[in-house]
Design an enzyme around this catalytic site. Sequence first.
Site, PDB file in Angstrom:
ATOM      1  N   LYS A 261       0.813  -1.222   0.000  1.00 49.90           N
ATOM      2  CA  LYS A 261       0.000   0.000   0.000  1.00 49.90           C
ATOM      3  C   LYS A 261       0.851   1.280   0.000  1.00 49.90           C
ATOM      4  CE  LYS A 261      -3.456  -0.749  -0.600  1.00 49.90           C
ATOM      5  NZ  LYS A 261      -3.873  -1.341  -1.918  1.00 49.90           N
TER       6      LYS A 261
ATOM      7  N   THR B 165       3.417   0.807  -4.695  1.00 45.61           N
ATOM      8  CA  THR B 165       4.349  -0.056  -5.434  1.00 45.61           C
ATOM      9  C   THR B 165       3.841  -0.356  -6.850  1.00 45.61           C
ATOM     10  OG1 THR B 165       3.301  -1.995  -4.424  1.00 45.61           O
ATOM     11  CG2 THR B 165       5.272  -1.158  -3.346  1.00 45.61           C
TER      12      THR B 165
ATOM     13  N   ARG C 222      -8.372   3.800  -3.472  1.00 46.68           N
ATOM     14  CA  ARG C 222      -9.695   3.557  -2.873  1.00 46.68           C
ATOM     15  C   ARG C 222     -10.042   4.644  -1.876  1.00 46.68           C
ATOM     16  NH1 ARG C 222      -7.844  -1.717  -1.753  1.00 46.68           N
ATOM     17  NH2 ARG C 222      -9.027  -3.255  -2.905  1.00 46.68           N
TER      18      ARG C 222
HETATM   19  P1  A3P Z   1      -4.950   3.837  -1.583  1.00 44.28           P
HETATM   20  O1  A3P Z   1      -5.770   2.888  -2.373  1.00 44.28           O
HETATM   21  O2  A3P Z   1      -5.083   3.670  -0.134  1.00 44.28           O
HETATM   22  O3  A3P Z   1      -5.145   5.278  -1.990  1.00 44.28           O
HETATM   23  P2  A3P Z   1       0.214  -0.479  -3.629  1.00 44.28           P
HETATM   24  O4  A3P Z   1       0.226  -0.488  -5.115  1.00 44.28           O
HETATM   25  O5  A3P Z   1       1.585  -0.605  -3.042  1.00 44.28           O
HETATM   26  O6  A3P Z   1      -0.772  -1.458  -3.075  1.00 44.28           O
HETATM   27  O7  A3P Z   1      -0.259   0.946  -3.170  1.00 44.28           O
HETATM   28  C1  A3P Z   1      -1.567   1.403  -3.369  1.00 44.28           C
HETATM   29  C2  A3P Z   1      -1.545   2.898  -3.174  1.00 44.28           C
HETATM   30  O8  A3P Z   1      -0.843   3.500  -4.259  1.00 44.28           O
HETATM   31  C3  A3P Z   1      -2.894   3.551  -3.197  1.00 44.28           C
HETATM   32  O9  A3P Z   1      -3.412   3.500  -1.902  1.00 44.28           O
HETATM   33  C4  A3P Z   1      -2.589   4.969  -3.679  1.00 44.28           C
HETATM   34  O10 A3P Z   1      -2.651   5.927  -2.673  1.00 44.28           O
HETATM   35  C5  A3P Z   1      -1.126   4.875  -4.159  1.00 44.28           C
HETATM   36  N1  A3P Z   1      -0.876   5.495  -5.441  1.00 44.28           N
HETATM   37  C6  A3P Z   1       0.272   6.173  -5.735  1.00 44.28           C
HETATM   38  N2  A3P Z   1       0.215   6.642  -6.973  1.00 44.28           N
HETATM   39  C7  A3P Z   1      -0.972   6.260  -7.492  1.00 44.28           C
HETATM   40  C8  A3P Z   1      -1.588   6.465  -8.751  1.00 44.28           C
HETATM   41  N3  A3P Z   1      -0.986   7.159  -9.714  1.00 44.28           N
HETATM   42  N4  A3P Z   1      -2.826   5.945  -8.952  1.00 44.28           N
HETATM   43  C9  A3P Z   1      -3.434   5.246  -7.958  1.00 44.28           C
HETATM   44  N5  A3P Z   1      -2.903   5.016  -6.742  1.00 44.28           N
HETATM   45  C10 A3P Z   1      -1.671   5.515  -6.508  1.00 44.28           C
END
Ligand code: A3P
Length: 342
Positions: A100, A103, A307
């Site tokens: 989260k 990545t 989300r």
């Molecule tokens: P949230 O869904 O809580 O906002 P991971 O890919 O490591 O699971 O991380 C998910 C998170 O990536 C999302 O958490 C969001 O905040 C973040 N994020 C960073 N850049 C993003 C982008 N361009 N589009 C969507 N989410 C992004």
Amino acid sequence: MAGSGGLGGGAGGGQGAGAGQGAALRGPRAPLLLAALVLGAYCLCALPGRCPPAARAPVPAPAPAEPLRAVGPRGAPGLPVASGPGRRRFPQALIVGVKKGGTRALLEFLRLHPDVRALGSEPHFFDRCYERGLAWYRSLMPRTLDGQITLEKTPSYFVTREAPGRIHGMSPDTKLIVVVRNPVTRAISDYAQTLSKTPGLPSFRALAFRHGLGPVDTAWSAVRIGLYAQHLTNWLRLFPLSRFLFVSGERLVSDPAGEVGRVQDFLGLKRVVTDKHFYFNATKGFPCLKKAQGGSRPRCLGKSKGRPHPRVPEAVVRRLRDFYRPFNRRFYQMTGQDFGWD
Ligand code: A3P
């Protein structure tokens, strides 16, 4: 064991499973039983995942059948050149964390670079599938030409006790990228993800603290993953700090080109991915790509990225922020970077 962790203390007080559940469900203990069932389901989901059966694992195209060699001339174990366009190599770089943190966004942004070939799925080799062996792992990788970088991301590596030793065994020169985000927001994001799969989950507050508003429950994986300084200590026993790049999850949203620029430098790549590749999508509330890899249309990440978060009381957020502060400070000292979470 450290994978995705378990719920720890929260699941106590399971009602005796003895007599007629149906009757109990209609009786005064019904809410308790329901809560126990939801919690049980959540515990099962939150257990460290298992390696998927081979048929469900990412299916590699046939790999060249040469034997494994020890460390190759460029520091990474490799195979002699196979016929065809390039060969499968071990990753020279890994996005090891954190769940989260952002990545997926980072991986998708880097895939725009012509010299990066990345595995789309998370192989979970160094945490769940290690017994399949290095040859299996390499067979998952996309083919690369000389000068191209093979990359994979599995965010649970960062919190897996065995991962540093195993990755070091593959190559001590592996470059390690860690996307970090304010641990309080990260925990809420983690919870939001679990809630989306387990409706009826106890509240964030009920899971984050023991005995009501007692001590913070560090056995809960959503909390534990955010203890970045502790996890990093485990890695620094084997890898020097220079082998790491820490990417700010917050800046990846506010300045994606800047953060991806740092990553390209770290990987020794030309800065090909620049601000020209991004636009801010107001509906999504995040940066999106003007053109995704291999496509010609704009693309945002899917619904599971970005989300809405459940509302968490301010007092809960404050207590968690206080809890993480000393760990964050330690992490800033260790990395020489202030992420500005306090
Ligand atoms: P949230 O869904 O809580 O906002 P991971 O890919 O490591 O699971 O991380 C998910 C998170 O990536 C999302 O958490 C969001 O905040 C973040 N994020 C960073 N850049 C993003 C982008 N361009 N589009 C969507 N989410 C992004």
